[in-house]
Design a protein around this motif. Structure first.
Motif, short mmCIF file in Angstrom:
data_model
loop_
_atom_site.label_atom_id
_atom_site.label_comp_id
_atom_site.label_asym_id
_atom_site.label_seq_id
_atom_site.Cartn_x
_atom_site.Cartn_y
_atom_site.Cartn_z
N ALA A 5 0.83 -1.20 0.00
CA ALA A 5 0.00 0.00 0.00
C ALA A 5 0.87 1.25 0.00
CB ALA A 5 -0.93 -0.01 1.21
N ALA A 6 1.92 1.22 0.82
CA ALA A 6 2.81 2.39 0.89
C ALA A 6 3.52 2.61 -0.45
CB ALA A 6 3.82 2.19 2.01
N VAL A 31 6.37 2.69 6.48
CA VAL A 31 7.10 2.52 5.22
C VAL A 31 7.05 3.82 4.41
CG1 VAL A 31 7.08 1.35 2.98
CG2 VAL A 31 6.84 0.02 5.08
N SER A 32 5.89 4.46 4.37
CA SER A 32 5.85 5.68 3.55
C SER A 32 6.75 6.76 4.14
CB SER A 32 4.43 6.22 3.36
OG SER A 32 3.59 5.76 4.35
N GLU A 33 6.88 6.75 5.47
CA GLU A 33 7.78 7.73 6.08
C GLU A 33 9.23 7.46 5.67
OE1 GLU A 33 6.91 8.29 10.29
OE2 GLU A 33 9.01 8.89 10.51
N VAL A 34 9.61 6.19 5.77
CA VAL A 34 10.99 5.83 5.44
C VAL A 34 11.27 6.09 3.96
CG1 VAL A 34 12.62 3.91 5.35
CG2 VAL A 34 11.11 4.16 7.31
N LEU A 35 10.27 5.86 3.14
CA LEU A 35 10.48 6.04 1.69
C LEU A 35 10.88 7.47 1.36
CD1 LEU A 35 7.59 3.98 0.04
CD2 LEU A 35 10.05 3.57 -0.12
N ASN A 36 10.46 8.41 2.23
CA ASN A 36 10.79 9.80 1.98
C ASN A 36 12.14 10.21 2.55
OD1 ASN A 36 8.47 10.36 0.55
ND2 ASN A 36 7.29 10.64 2.44
N GLU A 37 12.81 9.27 3.23
CA GLU A 37 14.08 9.60 3.87
C GLU A 37 15.18 9.81 2.83
OE1 GLU A 37 14.84 10.10 6.97
OE2 GLU A 37 13.05 9.41 8.05
N VAL A 59 17.02 -2.11 -2.07
CA VAL A 59 16.64 -0.91 -1.34
C VAL A 59 15.50 -1.24 -0.37
CG1 VAL A 59 15.66 1.41 -1.51
CG2 VAL A 59 17.34 0.63 -3.19
N SER A 60 14.51 -1.92 -0.87
CA SER A 60 13.35 -2.14 -0.01
C SER A 60 13.70 -3.07 1.15
CB SER A 60 12.17 -2.69 -0.82
OG SER A 60 12.58 -3.81 -1.54
#
Lengths: 334, 553
Positions: free
Chosen positions: A120-121, A224-230, A246-247
């Motif tokens: 989903a993220a 996950v969505s937070e980390v994706l923006n890191e 990466v994931s």
């Protein structure tokens, strides 16, 4: 690490003592008395007086509490008022059923929840995401007993796909060694017994898994969505690492911390869900036993079982904290 | 990197697999090789039956609940049984009996060649041992919650404050099959009462080894939970507390051997859940069918078996609460109730309306009592006269329960409420969970108004109905009526059923004039079975033994 664990274990003592006081006061404040419940429609004042005297219910509450604690310190949790069984024995007897149910539910919740949340993220804003988000919202707000009754009605009552009660068909002559029925079936190679136990487990496990599943989905997605923006994720992608690497190495590992906390908390909460689920499905575990004890005002069972559950809950939390260290070495220091 | 991971994985898998192998090496299936059917002769198979609660104990001496009795009836037998389908006494372990003219001496001739499940002989000596055991029970076991039936019927024990009233006067064994039992006073219901499971014959040897009558709770001793030993067609196999009891056929049974191999009794408290379990094939039969399930089950091909009603459902008045102490208010409420509507809206088909506190088959029943026909106008007028028009009354009713006499109390309450409101009464509903809250409130405190309750008779005896309700002051009814209490005491002591008949008829008349409550109906209790279950013999007093049933392929 060892010191950390020991300190946490030591902290458990005041927690459990405090809980035992609260429990004691709360149970005695409930309306209705156990003697009446034991004696039923034929109770006489003499009978009630005899029971109260026998179990010490006529003593002042403080005296009762100290008597109870004294026995507790020597490992004696007392006996069920209704069955005469020692409380510890009853717990050991029923616990495998609840553990089997709880672990299956947790397994379902994690195995389905984490990937769903992650997907989903990754597909934020697209149909998969909206579907998962609204689905999980529905899962969070549905009370477990309602879901249990609904599942039973649809899949056991109407469609007749699954059994509606018990842990195993009583006509199956199954050998029980560990009291984990599926495991027993596998160990003794009584495959029909294992399969039957699995069928019996399916609906309660799904009912029990739904709320943790929904919560895990939501936490995983958010995390996950937070980390994706890191920045480091962007860096990793920029230096040409494959999406998979990466994931796995950068996103999931960092996103997992709050998820593990959630899983730990949910694991503890499964017990409260189990009381309702087991009752609806007549699943013979500690939840159902506890429910019967509430109806019968079976004080020793209620006190003993709730203390056991609290202990297990605390230990799970400790386990979660220890797991942090494994996932994130930075936590280990503290 | 990749190789390390997969090596770890392989190692892990190997470790798991070997662990499983080691474990399964020491885990043996304990299945008996002949369990896959193919038994010669008998129909065989396992019969799974659901009751509404778990039995309390397996020593019927200490039981007074229907679920304990249900299981006891499979394992134990008394000297006297019942005629199939009736509440009348019939020979069982005693082939025949004779009563002396003064009603004080009973001579029983026993069946011979009868064995207890532990292999010991049932004989005259064993009979006397059982009677002596009951009589000599320690004072700690003489309370109503433990020995309700013995105490009530035999009126006292060797010791304790009721010793002077004790009926039992001794037992003499003559040879193997002759027993003489003496009573201290005539008691017309004696033989009939012996059909109760509380008077089951139990193995003295097994008691010697496992029972402790002076235990703080003799209902949970080793004997009472794991070694019940009688002469019945089924013997005890196991009891998984909170889950199920398993019984197996007793091959040395003296009578008609059971056709099924095994009987399993489970407890499913909710009537709807019992219906689902039956429809799913998880159980083969169950007791206390909810009225709403009757039609759907029948249409789906299940068998419905009705017992002849041996019960009464009533609306009781607590006279300790105003304005219920006023006879006019009680009469008004009685006239406000349309019993036919109560039956059709909330009770199973075939239930009869009641005019007094016992069913018609019981000795002392009479048509000649004051009946309060449905008449709302008269009810209003009576309320007016009593100065209680528009009065507010508490109406207590239980939830989450189905009893044979009260299959769906919520529905019954709703019908009655609208009828009472129709005559201008303000009804204040007070709902409580049946166990323990409701019983506690109704039987243990004065804090209740009009309320729903009822009773199922245990054996054919008038005192077992009116005596139970009105034999003395109780908080349920909240009245003192010494005249009535005395009349009941006197009637109980009459030596023969013939002499009791007019006494109880008079009591029934007096009760209905005094109007402590409104008898509503005698609801039909129903059982349901899977289509392949054959031969279930129902009984008004639930004397149902499963040796006669078979399972068709």
């Amino acid at each position: 690490m060892l010191r950390f664990v020991l300190r946490r274990l030591a902290l458990l003592v005041p927690v459990l003592v405090g809980l035992s006081i609260l429990l004691f006061a709360w149970l005695r404040a409930l309306p209705g008395d156990p003697a009446r419940s034991m004696l039923g429609q034929r109770a006489t004042p003499e009978g009630i007086a005899r029971i109260n005297e026998e179990y010490g219910f006529d003593e002042p509450i403080l005296t009762q509490y100290f008597t109870y604690m004294k026995a507790l310190l020597s490992g004696d949790f007392g006996q069920s008022i209704k069955t005469g069984e020692p409380v510890t024995e009853a717990f050991i007897d029923k616990f495998p059923a609840t553990l089997e149910l709880g672990l299956t539910a947790l397994f379902l919740a994690v195995v389905v929840g984490v990937p769903l949340g992650y997907l989903a993220a990754r597909h934020q804003g697209r149909w998969l995401d909206s579907f998962v988000v609204s689905g999980s919202l529905l899962g969070v707000v549905t009370p477990v007993f309602f879901l249990a009754i609904l599942l039973k009605l649809v899949f056991a009552d109407w469609l007749d796909l699954f059994p509606s009660s018990q842990r195993q068909d009583v006509r199956i002559d199954a050998t029980h060694i560990t009291n984990f029925y599926i495991l027993d079936g596998i160990l003794t190679r009584e495959w029909d017994a294992a399969w039957d136990a699995l069928l019996h487990l399916a609906l309660p496990a799904i009912a029990l898994a739904t709320i943790p599943l929904a919560i895990i989905v939501r936490i995983t997605r958010a995390s996950v969505s937070e980390v994706l923006n890191e920045d480091y994720v962007r860096t990793a992608e920029a230096k040409g690492l494959s999406t998979r690497t990466v994931s796995r190495r950068h996103v999931l590992r960092n996103a997992l911390l709050p998820v593990v906390t959630t899983i730990g908390l949910q694991a503890g909460l499964l017990f409260s869900g189990a009381v309702l689920t087991e009752t609806v499905f007549a699943f013979d575990g500690i939840g159902r036993y506890l429910f019967q004890a509430i109806s019968g005002r079976d004080y020793p069972v209620l006190q003993g079982f709730i203390l056991f559950i609290a202990l297990i809950y605390a230990l799970i939390n400790l386990l979660v904290d220890v797991t942090y260290g494994v996932i994130d070495p930075r936590v280990r220091v503290s | 990197m990749r190789t390390t991971v997969s090596r770890a994985k392989v190692l892990g898998t190997v470790a798991l697999a070997s662990a499983a192998l080691v474990l399964s090496g020491c885990a043996e299936s304990e299945r008996s090789s002949d369990s896959d059917g193919g038994d010669e002769g008998a129909s065989g198979g396992t019969f799974v039956f659901a009751g509404s609660a778990e039995p309390v104990t397996l020593d019927p001496t200490f039981a007074s609940d229907g679920e304990s009795f249900r299981v006891a009836r499979q394992m134990y037998e008394g000297l006297v049984g019942t005629e199939p389908g009736t509440a009348d006494p019939a020979p069982l372990l005693a082939k025949s009996w004779e009563v002396s003219e003064d009603g004080l001496t009973y001579d029983f001739t026993l069946e011979t060649g009868v064995k207890f499940h532990d292999g010991t002989d049932f004989n005259a000596e064993a009979v006397c041992w059982n009677f002596d055991r009951w009589y000599n029970l320690p004072e700690s076991a003489q309370t109503d919650d433990l020995t309700y039936y013995y105490g009530k019927i035999m009126r006292g024990f060797a010791t304790g404050d009721r010793a002077d009233n004790a009926l039992y006067g001794g037992c003499t064994a003559d040879g193997e099959d002759q027993v003489q039992i003496k009573l201290n006073a005539p008691f017309a219901g004696f033989v009939s009462a012996l059909s109760l499971p509380a008077f089951s014959m139990q193995s003295p040897a097994a008691h010697e080894e496992y029972q402790d009558d002076s235990a703080s709770d003799p209902r949970t001793t080793e004997y009472s939970t794991a070694h019940p030993t009688g002469t019945g067609p089924f013997q005890f196999e196991s009891w998984e507390r909170g889950d199920r009891i398993t019984l197996t056929r007793f091959d040395d049974y003296w009578g008609e051997a059971a056709q099924i191999d095994e009987a399993v009794v489970v407890a499913i408290p909710d009537a709807r859940a019992r219906a689902t379990a039956l429809q799913n094939g998880e159980i083969d039969g169950y007791d206390l069918v909810g009225p709403a399930d009757l039609k759907p089950l029948e249409e789906a091909g299940f068998q419905i078996v009705n017992r002849e009603p041996f019960n009464v459902l009533y609306l009781a008045f607590n006279q300790a609460q105003k304005p219920l102490d006023d006879i006019k208010v009680r009469q008004a409420i009685a006239h406000a109730i349309n019993k036919d509507e109560v039956v059709s809206a909330s009770l199973p088909e075939g239930s009869q309306t009641a005019i007094e506190f016992m069913p018609p088959v019981v000795n002392g029943y009479t048509e000649d009592v004051t009946s309060y026909e449905y008449d709302p106008e008269k009810a209003k007028q009576l309320l007016e006269e009593a100065g209680a028009a528009g009065a507010s009354i508490d109406f207590n009713y239980p939830t989450d329960v189905s009893r044979p006499y009260m299959p769906s109390p919520e529905d019954t309450f709703n019908v009655l409420r609208s009828q009472l409101q129709a005559v201008g009464l303000k009804v204040k509903p007070v709902a409580n969970k049946w166990d323990p809250d409701y019983l506690d409130k109704i039987l243990g405190t004065k804090d209740h108004g009009i309320h729903l309750l009822g009773w199922t008779g245990d054996y054919n005896d008038s005192d077992n109905f009116v005596g139970v309700f009105f034999g003395g002051p109780t908080s349920e009814w909240g009245f003192e009526n010494q005249e009535l209490f005395d009349a009941l005491k006197d009637a109980r002591g009459l030596p023969t059923i013939e002499e009791q008949k007019p006494a109880y008829e008079q009591i029934n008349k007096d009760v209905m004039d005094f109007l402590p409550g409104v008898p509503l109906a005698h609801p039909v209790p129903s059982l349901a079975f899977a289509p392949e279950i054959q031969g279930y013999q129902q009984s008004p007093v639930q004397d149902e033994v499963w040796n006669v049933i078979s399972i068709e392929e």
